[in-house]
Design an enzyme around this catalytic site. Structure first.
Site: not given
Length: 194
Positions: A39, A41, A52, A157
């Site tokens: 999801d 930030y 990202f 991740h």
């Protein structure tokens, strides 16, 4: 979903006009690589609608993106300091999350709003020809495409909480580029744009 977003009392990221930025910027016919994260930030000023990616000029910690940069350097021997990943999107890298919104300070809080339906539709639309799928983290890996003609790479991740469990050393950038060139396509320039 829209009702739930309107009812949210906390600030939501990215801003509404950027929630679908990844899908606007990288159209299906241009998509060569899909990087799927979890999801956006959940810190103010970081989420720009591309998974990202962080707007250039952000002065805080890079967290997941900093670890991605570290893996680029290890994998390719090149440097990446530009925090906006818009140049990747322009090369056909769809930077998508499994949820396209998140309330401030509450990671995964919008994971059950229905974004998964949209993301599954996007993945299904991209089944028509070979593409590379880079799935980082458990939530992303649940969206793996089913067709055998894709390159599918999975890893933990890149978050500081999990990157040491196998994200570092996974070499996704060189692997994707080798696969693309094997198909006769140009590689992605993952390092800083000139």
């Amino acid at each position: 979903m829209a009702r739930a977003l309107r009812a949210e009392t906390r600030p939501v990221f990215p801003p509404p006009d950027a929630m679908f930025a990844a899908l606007r910027r990288t159209q299906p016919h241009d998509t060569r690589v899909v990087i799927l994260g979890q999801d956006p930030y959940h810190t103010p000023g970081k989420a720009d609608g591309l998974a990202f990616s962080i707007p250039d000029g952000f002065g805080g910690r890079l967290d997941s993106l900093g670890n991605i940069f570290r893996e680029i350097e290890t994998d390719l021997g090149g440097l990446r300091t530009k925090t906006s990943l818009d140049d990747w999107a322009d090369q056909g890298v769809l930077l998508l999350n499994t949820a396209l919104s998140v309330p401030q300070g509450a990671a995964k809080a919008h994971a059950r709003l229905g974004w998964d339906t949209l993301v599954r539709q996007v993945i299904a639309r991209l089944e028509d020809r070979p593409r590379a799928f880079v799935l980082w983290g458990g939530p992303a890996q649940r969206f793996a495409p089913t067709s055998p003609h894709h390159l599918v790479l999975t890893a933990p991740h890149p978050s500081p909480l999990s990157a040491h469990r196998g994200f570092f050393g996974s070499r996704p950038f060189s692997t994707v580029n080798t696969w693309l060139t094997t198909l006769g396509n140009s590689p992605i320039d993952w390092t800083d744009p000139l």
